[in-house]
Design an enzyme around this catalytic site. Structure first.
Site, PDB file in Angstrom:
ATOM      1  N   ARG A  83       9.312 -42.329  34.686  1.00 22.24           N
ATOM      2  CA  ARG A  83       8.310 -43.178  35.351  1.00 22.24           C
ATOM      3  C   ARG A  83       8.738 -44.732  35.385  1.00 22.24           C
ATOM      4  NH1 ARG A  83       6.443 -39.304  37.270  1.00 22.24           N
ATOM      5  NH2 ARG A  83       4.433 -38.181  36.913  1.00 22.24           N
ATOM      6  N   HIS A 100      11.230 -42.427  44.420  1.00 22.01           N
ATOM      7  CA  HIS A 100      10.664 -41.443  43.288  1.00 22.01           C
ATOM      8  C   HIS A 100      10.712 -39.732  44.106  1.00 22.01           C
ATOM      9  CE1 HIS A 100       7.017 -40.989  40.534  1.00 22.01           C
ATOM     10  NE2 HIS A 100       7.601 -39.757  40.913  1.00 22.01           N
TER      11      HIS A 100
HETATM   12  P1  NDP Z   1       8.041 -32.447  28.681  1.00 25.58           P
HETATM   13  O1  NDP Z   1       6.228 -32.774  28.228  1.00 25.58           O
HETATM   14  O2  NDP Z   1       8.536 -31.573  28.845  1.00 25.58           O
HETATM   15  O3  NDP Z   1       9.028 -33.415  27.556  1.00 25.58           O
HETATM   16  C1  NDP Z   1       8.660 -34.767  27.407  1.00 25.58           C
HETATM   17  C2  NDP Z   1       9.783 -35.276  26.367  1.00 25.58           C
HETATM   18  O4  NDP Z   1       9.535 -36.561  26.270  1.00 25.58           O
HETATM   19  C3  NDP Z   1       9.603 -34.468  25.125  1.00 25.58           C
HETATM   20  O5  NDP Z   1      10.995 -34.327  24.569  1.00 25.58           O
HETATM   21  C4  NDP Z   1       8.985 -35.473  24.149  1.00 25.58           C
HETATM   22  O6  NDP Z   1       9.274 -35.430  22.684  1.00 25.58           O
HETATM   23  C5  NDP Z   1       9.570 -36.608  24.585  1.00 25.58           C
HETATM   24  N1  NDP Z   1       8.727 -37.929  24.459  1.00 25.58           N
HETATM   25  C6  NDP Z   1       7.581 -38.135  24.658  1.00 25.58           C
HETATM   26  N2  NDP Z   1       6.970 -39.175  24.018  1.00 25.58           N
HETATM   27  C7  NDP Z   1       7.897 -39.622  23.257  1.00 25.58           C
HETATM   28  C8  NDP Z   1       8.144 -40.881  22.685  1.00 25.58           C
HETATM   29  N3  NDP Z   1       7.092 -41.541  22.316  1.00 25.58           N
HETATM   30  N4  NDP Z   1       9.384 -41.027  21.756  1.00 25.58           N
HETATM   31  C9  NDP Z   1      10.330 -40.279  22.161  1.00 25.58           C
HETATM   32  N5  NDP Z   1      10.345 -39.034  22.955  1.00 25.58           N
HETATM   33  C10 NDP Z   1       9.154 -38.964  23.716  1.00 25.58           C
HETATM   34  O7  NDP Z   1       8.011 -33.335  30.016  1.00 25.58           O
HETATM   35  P2  NDP Z   1       8.919 -32.945  31.276  1.00 25.58           P
HETATM   36  O8  NDP Z   1      10.226 -32.920  30.947  1.00 25.58           O
HETATM   37  O9  NDP Z   1       8.478 -31.842  32.040  1.00 25.58           O
HETATM   38  O10 NDP Z   1       8.881 -34.332  32.093  1.00 25.58           O
HETATM   39  C11 NDP Z   1       9.111 -35.678  31.743  1.00 25.58           C
HETATM   40  C12 NDP Z   1       8.686 -36.694  32.722  1.00 25.58           C
HETATM   41  O11 NDP Z   1       9.650 -36.642  33.742  1.00 25.58           O
HETATM   42  C13 NDP Z   1       7.207 -36.490  33.224  1.00 25.58           C
HETATM   43  O12 NDP Z   1       6.405 -36.911  32.295  1.00 25.58           O
HETATM   44  C14 NDP Z   1       7.349 -37.151  34.662  1.00 25.58           C
HETATM   45  O13 NDP Z   1       6.766 -38.817  34.141  1.00 25.58           O
HETATM   46  C15 NDP Z   1       8.762 -37.426  34.881  1.00 25.58           C
HETATM   47  N6  NDP Z   1       9.018 -36.585  36.233  1.00 25.58           N
HETATM   48  C16 NDP Z   1       9.539 -37.557  37.314  1.00 25.58           C
HETATM   49  C17 NDP Z   1       9.830 -36.774  38.309  1.00 25.58           C
HETATM   50  C18 NDP Z   1      10.397 -37.323  39.551  1.00 25.58           C
HETATM   51  O14 NDP Z   1      10.550 -36.842  40.877  1.00 25.58           O
HETATM   52  N7  NDP Z   1      10.903 -38.670  39.258  1.00 25.58           N
HETATM   53  C19 NDP Z   1       9.353 -35.182  38.814  1.00 25.58           C
HETATM   54  C20 NDP Z   1       8.954 -34.758  37.475  1.00 25.58           C
HETATM   55  C21 NDP Z   1       8.522 -35.326  36.202  1.00 25.58           C
HETATM   56  P3  NDP Z   1       8.965 -34.091  21.951  1.00 25.58           P
HETATM   57  O15 NDP Z   1      10.067 -33.128  22.300  1.00 25.58           O
HETATM   58  O16 NDP Z   1       9.154 -34.628  20.404  1.00 25.58           O
HETATM   59  O17 NDP Z   1       7.715 -33.905  22.295  1.00 25.58           O
HETATM   60  C1  OXD Z   2       5.931 -35.450  38.702  1.00 29.74           C
HETATM   61  C2  OXD Z   2       6.564 -36.297  39.618  1.00 29.74           C
HETATM   62  O1  OXD Z   2       5.420 -36.129  37.531  1.00 29.74           O
HETATM   63  O2  OXD Z   2       6.870 -35.845  40.859  1.00 29.74           O
HETATM   64  O3  OXD Z   2       6.010 -34.231  39.002  1.00 29.74           O
HETATM   65  O4  OXD Z   2       6.765 -37.349  39.487  1.00 29.74           O
END
Ligand code: NDP
Ligand code: OXD
Length: 316
Positions: free
Chosen positions: A231, A279
């Protein structure tokens, strides 16, 4: 029972055309993109992407909220969020797109794409030293659905892969680090940083100058690179530009920005060592996500737990 007696699905999106979502979700429930007034009692499910904040709390019979993205910051930042379950997207095509994006950008930094593009512009025929993937380590912040899939693909290419998470985690082949205590060592072992974190109060602005200073610059590629597809609110763009100028960072691939669309006057647009996508790393495709939302509603109505429930207190 008539379809309207079953309650209606409201599609509430900003920046997207709701009509194809409305069409794809049509079935047992009537699907609408405009409620009958702010307190429409027929709305039972909300399917949202950047809904107007404050609008959902007024529906007295709302039972669940479904994010049309993997990220849920657009929902959880609503100060008037109703107390109903929130589920997010985990879907194989979306994951595949993210893996493609990460692999593409890591390979471009690894194979020195910006150097070759600059050389081509000047008609320069020169072959820089090329390390192997085994000499380069990629560090992924966030080893969730997307980060762990990207890690697997990068391991397959021979990179050393590090991962950083909030809670301790074990992913085969990945050197795992967790929490504030693990961050310094994670960064010091990382040449190419990939950010796949959610935007939460704990992660906002985490990609700042100090964090970038922690990366391993004295490496086989001659500098550290940043890839952010998580993000925009995770990064401080002024700090990224400063890091690019003073050599803290060699180059960057950015898919997400503090303000989207990226304003025309942003210095990132013209920076020769910044690669920008709008994005678009892993966009939500209605054809793939529509059936998933319908299955979620069917599960809910059968009394089964929703998949991919959001932990509201953790923020993702
Ligand atoms: P998940 O919820 O599966 O994974 C999130 C990961 O981030 C977990 O490993 C979690 O740790 C870690 N995390 C969260 N908070 C913290 C913190 N404070 N410190 C360290 N690690 C942290 O999410 P996804 O993998 O499905 O997606 C990740 C992000 O990708 C989404 O939230 C979205 O913002 C972004 N995204 C962007 C897209 C784009 O087109 N650019 C498309 C889709 C998603 P833990 O394993 O310990 O829970
Ligand atoms: C998502 C994105 O969160 O597209 O899926 O950013």
């Amino acid at each position: 029972m008539s379809s309207s007696a079953r309650g209606r699905i409201l599609v509430s999106v900003t920046g997207w055309d709701p009509s194809q979502w409305v069409r794809l979700l049509a079935g047992d429930h009537e699907v609408i993109s405009e409620p009958d007034g702010p307190a429409d009692p027929t709305v039972e499910y909300a399917v949202v992407w950047k809904h107007p904040h404050g609008s959902l709390k007024q529906f007295p019979n709302l039972k669940a909220i479904f994010s049309l993205g993997a990220g849920v910051d657009h929902i959880l930042t609503d100060p008037d969020l109703p107390d109903v379950p929130v589920a997010r997207i985990v879907q194989e095509n979306l994951t595949r797109h993210m893996v493609e994006y990460v692999t593409w950008r890591v390979m471009d930094h690894h194979r020195q794409g910006s150097t070759y593009r600059a050389q081509q512009a000047e008609k320069v025929w020169f072959e820089p030293n090329q390390p192997t993937t085994a000499e380069v380590s990629v560090g992924i912040m966030g080893l969730g659905e997307l980060g762990s899939a990207a890690a697997k693909a990068l391991l397959g290419l021979g990179f050393t892969v590090n991962g950083w998470t909030r809670t301790p985690k074990s992913v085969e082949g990945v050197n795992c680090f967790a929490g504030q205590d693990g961050l310094r060592d994670f960064l010091a072992a990382t040449d190419i940083l990939v950010v796949l974190l959610p935007h939460t109060p704990a992660t906002e602005g985490i990609i700042d100058y100090e964090l970038l200073r922690g990366l391993r610059r004295d490496n086989a590629l001659g500098g550290a690179s940043l890839i952010n597809a998580g993000r925009g609110k995770l990064q401080k763009e002024a700090d990224i530009l400063r890091a690019l100028e003073d050599g803290t960072l060699k180059e960057a691939s950015l898919d997400v920005f503090e303000v989207e669309p990226l304003p025309e006057n942003s210095a990132l647009w013209n920076h020769p060592r910044v690669f920008i996508t709008p994005h678009a790393a892993a966009s939500s495709d209605p054809r793939h996500l529509g059936p998933l939302i319908l299955e979620q509603i069917a599960r809910f109505e059968r009394g089964e737990p929703l998949l991919h429930l959001v932990d509201i207190s953790a923020g993702y």
